[in-house]
Design a protein around this motif. Structure first.
Motif, PDB file in Angstrom:
ATOM      1  N   HIS A 161      28.326  -1.616-114.805  1.00 53.17           N
ATOM      2  CA  HIS A 161      27.350  -0.896-115.619  1.00 53.17           C
ATOM      3  C   HIS A 161      27.547   0.620-115.594  1.00 53.17           C
ATOM      4  O   HIS A 161      26.919   1.341-116.379  1.00 53.17           O
ATOM      5  N   GLU A 162      28.430   1.100-114.703  1.00 54.19           N
ATOM      6  CA  GLU A 162      28.679   2.538-114.611  1.00 54.19           C
ATOM      7  C   GLU A 162      30.016   2.957-115.223  1.00 54.19           C
ATOM      8  O   GLU A 162      30.364   4.133-115.212  1.00 54.19           O
ATOM      9  N   ARG A 163      30.766   2.031-115.750  1.00 55.60           N
ATOM     10  CA  ARG A 163      32.102   2.347-116.256  1.00 55.60           C
ATOM     11  C   ARG A 163      32.035   3.159-117.539  1.00 55.60           C
ATOM     12  O   ARG A 163      31.424   2.753-118.527  1.00 55.60           O
ATOM     13  N   ASN A 164      32.687   4.312-117.492  1.00 56.53           N
ATOM     14  CA  ASN A 164      32.717   5.219-118.640  1.00 56.53           C
ATOM     15  C   ASN A 164      33.897   6.163-118.455  1.00 56.53           C
ATOM     16  O   ASN A 164      33.817   7.097-117.653  1.00 56.53           O
ATOM     17  N   PRO A 165      34.990   5.957-119.172  1.00 56.95           N
ATOM     18  CA  PRO A 165      36.184   6.784-118.962  1.00 56.95           C
ATOM     19  C   PRO A 165      36.032   8.234-119.400  1.00 56.95           C
ATOM     20  O   PRO A 165      36.931   9.043-119.146  1.00 56.95           O
ATOM     21  N   LEU A 166      34.922   8.583-120.028  1.00 51.07           N
ATOM     22  CA  LEU A 166      34.648  10.003-120.258  1.00 51.07           C
ATOM     23  C   LEU A 166      34.353  10.717-118.938  1.00 51.07           C
ATOM     24  O   LEU A 166      34.581  11.917-118.810  1.00 51.07           O
ATOM     25  N   ARG A 167      33.850   9.963-117.952  1.00 52.47           N
ATOM     26  CA  ARG A 167      33.399  10.573-116.702  1.00 52.47           C
ATOM     27  C   ARG A 167      34.359  10.364-115.531  1.00 52.47           C
ATOM     28  O   ARG A 167      34.341  11.122-114.569  1.00 52.47           O
ATOM     29  N   ALA A 193      40.601   3.149-113.430  1.00 50.76           N
ATOM     30  CA  ALA A 193      39.292   3.266-114.079  1.00 50.76           C
ATOM     31  C   ALA A 193      39.246   4.477-114.992  1.00 50.76           C
ATOM     32  O   ALA A 193      38.198   4.795-115.539  1.00 50.76           O
ATOM     33  N   THR A 194      40.370   5.150-115.179  1.00 50.19           N
ATOM     34  CA  THR A 194      40.386   6.506-115.732  1.00 50.19           C
ATOM     35  C   THR A 194      41.086   6.609-117.077  1.00 50.19           C
ATOM     36  O   THR A 194      41.859   5.740-117.472  1.00 50.19           O
ATOM     37  N   ASN A 195      40.825   7.730-117.753  1.00 53.83           N
ATOM     38  CA  ASN A 195      41.460   8.027-119.040  1.00 53.83           C
ATOM     39  C   ASN A 195      41.572   9.542-119.181  1.00 53.83           C
ATOM     40  O   ASN A 195      41.305  10.107-120.232  1.00 53.83           O
ATOM     41  N   ILE A 210      38.123  23.137-116.445  1.00 52.03           N
ATOM     42  CA  ILE A 210      37.413  22.149-117.254  1.00 52.03           C
ATOM     43  C   ILE A 210      36.741  21.124-116.346  1.00 52.03           C
ATOM     44  O   ILE A 210      37.164  20.907-115.209  1.00 52.03           O
ATOM     45  N   PRO A 211      35.693  20.472-116.818  1.00 52.13           N
ATOM     46  CA  PRO A 211      35.049  19.419-116.020  1.00 52.13           C
ATOM     47  C   PRO A 211      36.001  18.247-115.793  1.00 52.13           C
ATOM     48  O   PRO A 211      36.924  18.015-116.588  1.00 52.13           O
ATOM     49  N   ARG A 212      35.787  17.518-114.713  1.00 50.19           N
ATOM     50  CA  ARG A 212      36.604  16.341-114.437  1.00 50.19           C
ATOM     51  C   ARG A 212      36.208  15.185-115.348  1.00 50.19           C
ATOM     52  O   ARG A 212      35.093  15.108-115.835  1.00 50.19           O
ATOM     53  N   GLY A 213      37.161  14.267-115.531  1.00 48.12           N
ATOM     54  CA  GLY A 213      36.934  13.110-116.384  1.00 48.12           C
ATOM     55  C   GLY A 213      37.591  13.302-117.739  1.00 48.12           C
ATOM     56  O   GLY A 213      37.987  14.413-118.121  1.00 48.12           O
ATOM     57  N   GLY A 214      37.694  12.219-118.481  1.00 48.03           N
ATOM     58  CA  GLY A 214      38.322  12.292-119.789  1.00 48.03           C
ATOM     59  C   GLY A 214      37.647  13.263-120.731  1.00 48.03           C
ATOM     60  O   GLY A 214      38.298  13.895-121.577  1.00 48.03           O
ATOM     61  N   GLU A 215      36.342  13.421-120.576  1.00 52.42           N
ATOM     62  CA  GLU A 215      35.598  14.302-121.456  1.00 52.42           C
ATOM     63  C   GLU A 215      36.031  15.755-121.318  1.00 52.42           C
ATOM     64  O   GLU A 215      36.012  16.526-122.285  1.00 52.42           O
TER      65      GLU A 215
END
Length: 403
Positions: free
Chosen positions: A123-129, A158-160, A182-187
């Protein structure tokens, strides 16, 4: 099946007696969710020794670059494991592991240990983050331990983020138009304007990096990282399009910084673009995982003089023929005309394709109706019993040939 004639004179009336002292190579992968590659090798040895108690058996735990690669290489080379506190994909800390091989120069890392999908609740999976920062921490720890050769498995991510987090952990600054990190994560890639590599860990320049990568996806586009692998990491159709555009931006900045594009290189899209990041920042070479293992454990030399080779994995099916461990082992054995038997937890659809890759026979370990959970729990015994049956068939065959 005829054992290698260089090692046994099958017309000699004493050949059957001498079977017991022949050399056998045992080189299985793990049986996922059940036994490690080393445990599988030990079980096969146990079964073989019931028939050939004096055989020279060389156990070589194998893997194909995915889960279990670190443990297999450590077991096969007499290395050791190290634990490193690292950031998980969503920024919480985990105890991740990497291996240092017996030469003290080679480290083996599974990015999934710090940046894997299993570390993120569904439920927490989000490759933007999600970020690869923890993978970078493992690489840094290996460099600071004096390792100058890295073997990195990049399955199960789990990443992009294109490896942006990994790069940051190694001292690279990925900056927005105002010069801020820049912030971490795909976003965060959506804000990327420039890359400052002056802070890159100095040991990278003198380190050889080889990446186990069994996919050919480009970085972007319909066959790229976001479209093909984004959904399993929690990406909606809208997020997929956003991430694809951000990875294209990432490649544009890489091209300005390094003078080359990584977008269309096969494997660039592996692990959410980590393939591209490792090539760009560590000058990594992408290779089939099983080929890396073959070299790392010196399999080509160790099979010499063997009368037969045993390999195996949890499931033999049509996918096995596309470069998985049993086929990689068989390829090496066939270069010396050595027969190969594969033992598997299960034999699935299309498994007969492995006969065209150098595997001479395959045996499933379940010989009677059994619940999957029971087979998993009792896998070592079942593997040993199956290896014993294979050994008895070999012995019967040679009694007939020697008569």
């Amino acid at each position: 099946m005829v054992l290698h004639s260089n090692y046994l004179n099958l017309t000699d009336c004493g050949a059957c007696d001498r079977l017991s002292i022949m050399k056998i190579v045992v080189a299985p992968d793990s049986f996922k969710g059940s036994v490690s590659a080393f445990e599988a090798a030990c079980a096969i040895e146990q079964g073989l020794r019931r028939v050939f108690p004096d055989a020279v058996i060389d156990k070589i735990p194998m893997a194909d670059g995915g889960e279990g690669t670190v443990q297999s290489l450590v077991d096969a080379t007499g290395g050791h494991l190290r634990t490193q506190r690292a950031l998980a994909p969503l920024g919480n800390e985990v105890d991740a592991q990497f291996g240092i091989l017996a030469d003290s120069e080679t480290a083996v890392i599974e990015m999934a240990s710090a940046s894997g999908l299993t570390l993120v609740a569904p439920h927490e999976r989000n490759p933007l983050r999600t970020t690869t920062y923890g993978t970078g921490q493992l690489i840094r720890a290996a460099l600071e331990a004096g390792c100058r050769r890295l073997i990195i498995g990049i399955g199960g991510s789990a990443t992009n983020d294109g490896g942006a987090g990994m790069a940051e952990a190694l001292g690279i600054r990925l900056l927005d138009k105002e010069g801020k990190q820049i912030p971490r994560g795909g976003e965060g890639l959506g804000q990327l304007a420039s890359i400052d590599m002056t802070g890159l860990h100095p040991a990278v320049a003198e380190t050889e990096t080889v990446v186990a990568c069994d996919v050919n996806n480009p970085l972007t586009g319909p066959d790229g990282a976001s479209h093909v692998y984004g959904p399993q990491k929690g990406a909606t159709p809208e997020i997929i399009e956003t991430l694809d555009a951000y990875l294209a931006r990432f490649d544009e900045v890489l091209t300005r910084t390094l003078g080359r594009s990584f977008n269309d290189i096969p494997g660039a899209g592996a692990a959410g673009g980590l393939g591209a990041g490792l090539m760009a920042f560590l000058n990594a070479e992408l290779r089939l995982g099983v080929d890396i293992m073959v070299d790392a454990v010196n399999l080509k030399e160790r099979v010499k003089g063997a009368a037969i080779v045993f390999t195996g994995e949890g499931q033999l099916d049509f996918q096995t023929a596309f470069g998985k461990t049993p086929v990689g082992v068989a390829k090496v054995a066939k270069a010396h005309n050595i027969p190969v038997i594969a033992i598997a937890g299960g034999i699935g659809e299309g498994a007969e394709a492995v006969y065209d890759t150098g595997i001479d026979a395959m045996l499933g370990i379940v010989q009677e109706p059994m619940e999957l959970a029971d087979a998993v729990a009792d896998a070592s015994r079942l593997i040993a019993d199956t290896a014993e049956q294979a050994a008895r068939l070999i012995a019967i065959g040679h009694k007939g040939l020697g008569s």
